[in-house]
Design a protein around this motif. Sequence first.
Motif, PDB file in Angstrom:
ATOM      1  N   TYR A 153      53.005  -9.538 116.079  1.00  0.00           N
ATOM      2  CA  TYR A 153      53.694 -10.628 115.386  1.00  0.00           C
ATOM      3  C   TYR A 153      54.600 -11.351 116.376  1.00  0.00           C
ATOM      4  CZ  TYR A 153      57.049 -13.035 112.351  1.00  0.00           C
ATOM      5  OH  TYR A 153      57.847 -13.990 111.761  1.00  0.00           O
ATOM      6  N   LEU A 154      54.311 -12.630 116.591  1.00  0.00           N
ATOM      7  CA  LEU A 154      55.073 -13.427 117.549  1.00  0.00           C
ATOM      8  C   LEU A 154      55.708 -14.612 116.833  1.00  0.00           C
ATOM      9  CD1 LEU A 154      55.880 -14.171 120.481  1.00  0.00           C
ATOM     10  CD2 LEU A 154      53.710 -15.431 120.641  1.00  0.00           C
ATOM     11  N   ARG A 155      57.022 -14.645 116.844  1.00  0.00           N
ATOM     12  CA  ARG A 155      57.765 -15.752 116.255  1.00  0.00           C
ATOM     13  C   ARG A 155      58.421 -16.550 117.377  1.00  0.00           C
ATOM     14  NH1 ARG A 155      58.489 -19.574 112.332  1.00  0.00           N
ATOM     15  NH2 ARG A 155      60.693 -19.998 111.932  1.00  0.00           N
ATOM     16  N   ILE A 156      58.104 -17.846 117.424  1.00  0.00           N
ATOM     17  CA  ILE A 156      58.690 -18.732 118.429  1.00  0.00           C
ATOM     18  C   ILE A 156      59.443 -19.837 117.700  1.00  0.00           C
ATOM     19  CG2 ILE A 156      58.228 -20.315 120.328  1.00  0.00           C
ATOM     20  CD1 ILE A 156      55.726 -18.759 120.971  1.00  0.00           C
ATOM     21  N   GLN A 157      60.734 -19.889 117.923  1.00  0.00           N
ATOM     22  CA  GLN A 157      61.559 -20.869 117.226  1.00  0.00           C
ATOM     23  C   GLN A 157      62.743 -21.262 118.100  1.00  0.00           C
ATOM     24  OE1 GLN A 157      61.867 -23.158 115.162  1.00  0.00           O
ATOM     25  NE2 GLN A 157      62.848 -22.548 113.242  1.00  0.00           N
ATOM     26  N   GLU A 158      63.012 -22.557 118.156  1.00  0.00           N
ATOM     27  CA  GLU A 158      64.199 -23.060 118.848  1.00  0.00           C
ATOM     28  C   GLU A 158      65.267 -23.316 117.790  1.00  0.00           C
ATOM     29  OE1 GLU A 158      66.805 -23.557 121.024  1.00  0.00           O
ATOM     30  OE2 GLU A 158      65.071 -23.793 122.363  1.00  0.00           O
ATOM     31  N   ASP A 159      66.316 -22.505 117.799  1.00  0.00           N
ATOM     32  CA  ASP A 159      67.330 -22.608 116.748  1.00  0.00           C
ATOM     33  C   ASP A 159      68.688 -23.037 117.289  1.00  0.00           C
ATOM     34  OD1 ASP A 159      67.947 -20.346 118.134  1.00  0.00           O
ATOM     35  OD2 ASP A 159      67.824 -18.969 116.436  1.00  0.00           O
ATOM     36  N   THR A 160      68.659 -23.829 118.359  1.00  0.00           N
ATOM     37  CA  THR A 160      69.917 -24.310 118.941  1.00  0.00           C
ATOM     38  C   THR A 160      69.948 -25.837 119.017  1.00  0.00           C
ATOM     39  OG1 THR A 160      69.038 -24.143 121.202  1.00  0.00           O
ATOM     40  CG2 THR A 160      70.178 -22.207 120.311  1.00  0.00           C
ATOM     41  N   LEU A 161      69.187 -26.505 118.157  1.00  0.00           N
ATOM     42  CA  LEU A 161      69.135 -27.969 118.191  1.00  0.00           C
ATOM     43  C   LEU A 161      70.451 -28.573 117.703  1.00  0.00           C
ATOM     44  CD1 LEU A 161      65.557 -28.580 116.724  1.00  0.00           C
ATOM     45  CD2 LEU A 161      66.232 -28.345 119.119  1.00  0.00           C
ATOM     46  N   THR A 162      70.823 -29.682 118.311  1.00  0.00           N
ATOM     47  CA  THR A 162      72.045 -30.380 117.912  1.00  0.00           C
ATOM     48  C   THR A 162      71.770 -31.882 117.834  1.00  0.00           C
ATOM     49  OG1 THR A 162      72.759 -30.592 120.225  1.00  0.00           O
ATOM     50  CG2 THR A 162      73.558 -28.673 118.997  1.00  0.00           C
ATOM     51  N   GLY A 163      72.612 -32.588 117.108  1.00  0.00           N
ATOM     52  CA  GLY A 163      72.512 -34.044 117.033  1.00  0.00           C
ATOM     53  C   GLY A 163      71.165 -34.518 116.522  1.00  0.00           C
ATOM     54  N   THR A 164      70.634 -35.555 117.163  1.00  0.00           N
ATOM     55  CA  THR A 164      69.359 -36.138 116.728  1.00  0.00           C
ATOM     56  C   THR A 164      68.189 -35.183 116.939  1.00  0.00           C
ATOM     57  OG1 THR A 164      69.070 -37.187 118.901  1.00  0.00           O
ATOM     58  CG2 THR A 164      70.133 -38.492 117.176  1.00  0.00           C
ATOM     59  N   GLU A 177      60.706 -37.608 123.444  1.00  0.00           N
ATOM     60  CA  GLU A 177      60.586 -37.060 124.796  1.00  0.00           C
ATOM     61  C   GLU A 177      61.527 -35.874 124.989  1.00  0.00           C
ATOM     62  OE1 GLU A 177      61.329 -40.439 127.257  1.00  0.00           O
ATOM     63  OE2 GLU A 177      59.229 -41.130 127.210  1.00  0.00           O
ATOM     64  N   LYS A 178      62.690 -35.957 124.356  1.00  0.00           N
ATOM     65  CA  LYS A 178      63.649 -34.856 124.433  1.00  0.00           C
ATOM     66  C   LYS A 178      63.089 -33.605 123.745  1.00  0.00           C
ATOM     67  CE  LYS A 178      67.860 -36.047 123.624  1.00  0.00           C
ATOM     68  NZ  LYS A 178      69.108 -36.419 122.893  1.00  0.00           N
ATOM     69  N   LEU A 179      62.417 -33.811 122.609  1.00  0.00           N
ATOM     70  CA  LEU A 179      61.822 -32.687 121.884  1.00  0.00           C
ATOM     71  C   LEU A 179      60.684 -32.047 122.677  1.00  0.00           C
ATOM     72  CD1 LEU A 179      61.769 -34.131 118.250  1.00  0.00           C
ATOM     73  CD2 LEU A 179      63.283 -32.366 119.155  1.00  0.00           C
ATOM     74  N   VAL A 180      59.919 -32.877 123.383  1.00  0.00           N
ATOM     75  CA  VAL A 180      58.855 -32.340 124.244  1.00  0.00           C
ATOM     76  C   VAL A 180      59.461 -31.438 125.316  1.00  0.00           C
ATOM     77  CG1 VAL A 180      57.130 -32.935 125.986  1.00  0.00           C
ATOM     78  CG2 VAL A 180      57.239 -34.235 123.859  1.00  0.00           C
ATOM     79  N   LYS A 181      60.553 -31.886 125.903  1.00  0.00           N
ATOM     80  CA  LYS A 181      61.227 -31.100 126.943  1.00  0.00           C
ATOM     81  C   LYS A 181      61.755 -29.788 126.370  1.00  0.00           C
ATOM     82  CE  LYS A 181      62.679 -30.698 131.180  1.00  0.00           C
ATOM     83  NZ  LYS A 181      61.708 -30.599 132.299  1.00  0.00           N
ATOM     84  N   ILE A 182      62.291 -29.850 125.157  1.00  0.00           N
ATOM     85  CA  ILE A 182      62.797 -28.639 124.500  1.00  0.00           C
ATOM     86  C   ILE A 182      61.659 -27.648 124.285  1.00  0.00           C
ATOM     87  CG2 ILE A 182      63.733 -27.746 122.323  1.00  0.00           C
ATOM     88  CD1 ILE A 182      65.399 -30.332 122.159  1.00  0.00           C
ATOM     89  N   GLY A 183      60.501 -28.161 123.866  1.00  0.00           N
ATOM     90  CA  GLY A 183      59.339 -27.295 123.665  1.00  0.00           C
ATOM     91  C   GLY A 183      58.867 -26.652 124.953  1.00  0.00           C
ATOM     92  N   GLU A 184      58.868 -27.423 126.034  1.00  0.00           N
ATOM     93  CA  GLU A 184      58.454 -26.877 127.333  1.00  0.00           C
ATOM     94  C   GLU A 184      59.419 -25.789 127.799  1.00  0.00           C
ATOM     95  OE1 GLU A 184      58.348 -30.415 129.648  1.00  0.00           O
ATOM     96  OE2 GLU A 184      56.288 -30.954 129.062  1.00  0.00           O
ATOM     97  N   ASN A 185      60.706 -26.011 127.584  1.00  0.00           N
ATOM     98  CA  ASN A 185      61.702 -25.004 127.962  1.00  0.00           C
ATOM     99  C   ASN A 185      61.585 -23.753 127.095  1.00  0.00           C
ATOM    100  OD1 ASN A 185      62.757 -26.704 129.925  1.00  0.00           O
ATOM    101  ND2 ASN A 185      64.316 -27.561 128.567  1.00  0.00           N
ATOM    102  N   LEU A 186      61.195 -23.956 125.842  1.00  0.00           N
ATOM    103  CA  LEU A 186      61.049 -22.825 124.923  1.00  0.00           C
ATOM    104  C   LEU A 186      59.961 -21.865 125.391  1.00  0.00           C
ATOM    105  CD1 LEU A 186      61.916 -21.511 122.265  1.00  0.00           C
ATOM    106  CD2 LEU A 186      60.332 -23.024 121.061  1.00  0.00           C
ATOM    107  N   LEU A 187      58.925 -22.401 126.023  1.00  0.00           N
ATOM    108  CA  LEU A 187      57.859 -21.547 126.550  1.00  0.00           C
ATOM    109  C   LEU A 187      58.390 -20.588 127.615  1.00  0.00           C
ATOM    110  CD1 LEU A 187      54.887 -24.056 126.946  1.00  0.00           C
ATOM    111  CD2 LEU A 187      55.015 -22.132 125.357  1.00  0.00           C
ATOM    112  N   LYS A 188      59.409 -21.011 128.336  1.00  0.00           N
ATOM    113  CA  LYS A 188      59.945 -20.197 129.432  1.00  0.00           C
ATOM    114  C   LYS A 188      60.984 -19.182 128.959  1.00  0.00           C
ATOM    115  CE  LYS A 188      57.452 -22.714 132.148  1.00  0.00           C
ATOM    116  NZ  LYS A 188      56.179 -22.152 132.701  1.00  0.00           N
TER     117      LYS A 188
END
Length: 257
Positions: A153-164, A177-188
């Motif tokens: 079971y693998l859960r991947i979630q970014e739960d530190t979003l702020t503002g827009t 574009e900012k969300l794409v960058k967040i997703g790329e960083n989430l992989l790491k």
Amino acid sequence: MQVKGSSCLDAQLSDICISTSAAPTYLPAHYFKTQDNKGNVREYNLIDGGVAANNPTLVAISEVTKQVIENNPDFFPIKPMDYARYLVISIGTGAAKIEQKYNGKMAAKWGVLGWLIHGGSTPLVDVFTQSSGDMVDFHNSVVFQALHSEENYLRIQEDTLTGTEASVDVATKANLEKLVKIGENLLKKPVSRVNLETGLHKPVENAGTNEDALKRFARLLCNERRLRELRSPLTSKALTNKAQASSLNVVHHIVIP
């Protein structure tokens, strides 16, 4: 899976996408209809399914379990509770950073409007969406850990979003574009799992990154697909025909210099 039993469920992808995006107060509800080969018409009046299942992982697991119970040959000989044979990837769409903006003393003074709008946010919506999603994640974590299958079971979630970043309706080029960058960083980021005592996600020791975990799942799924193809009567027949054709080609090359 259900489409096989009822062609009226075979809706166009465009209607499905519009319906699943129809979040109340953001986008309008969607109406469409389908028709099967017998002329039967089915009408649909839909809004975003997140209202009922903000985290649809349990819905997906239930659908697979139903197929197992109904003896679908693709899942034979899996038992309904054989979670060692389940591979679940749950990818969240992002959540606002937990800021503890509310407390009991504040909420005790709220009326209807206070629950709907407070400090630029919507407490009632936040409570329903976040709690329902977190409960599904917590439930899955408990079950998979209890059955010693937590690595499935693998859960991947970014739960530190702020503002827009955490907004549902800001579709500017800069924000996307900012969300794409967040997703790329989430992989790491390291693989994390719910701590059953605190309910918070904690990095799993020696589990690698989310990218590593996805690659591992991809290998497992590829192997599973090959096994299913080998078990399939259609595949077996195709392989037999291919082997016969290959044999004929070999003979051909031997006979003709």
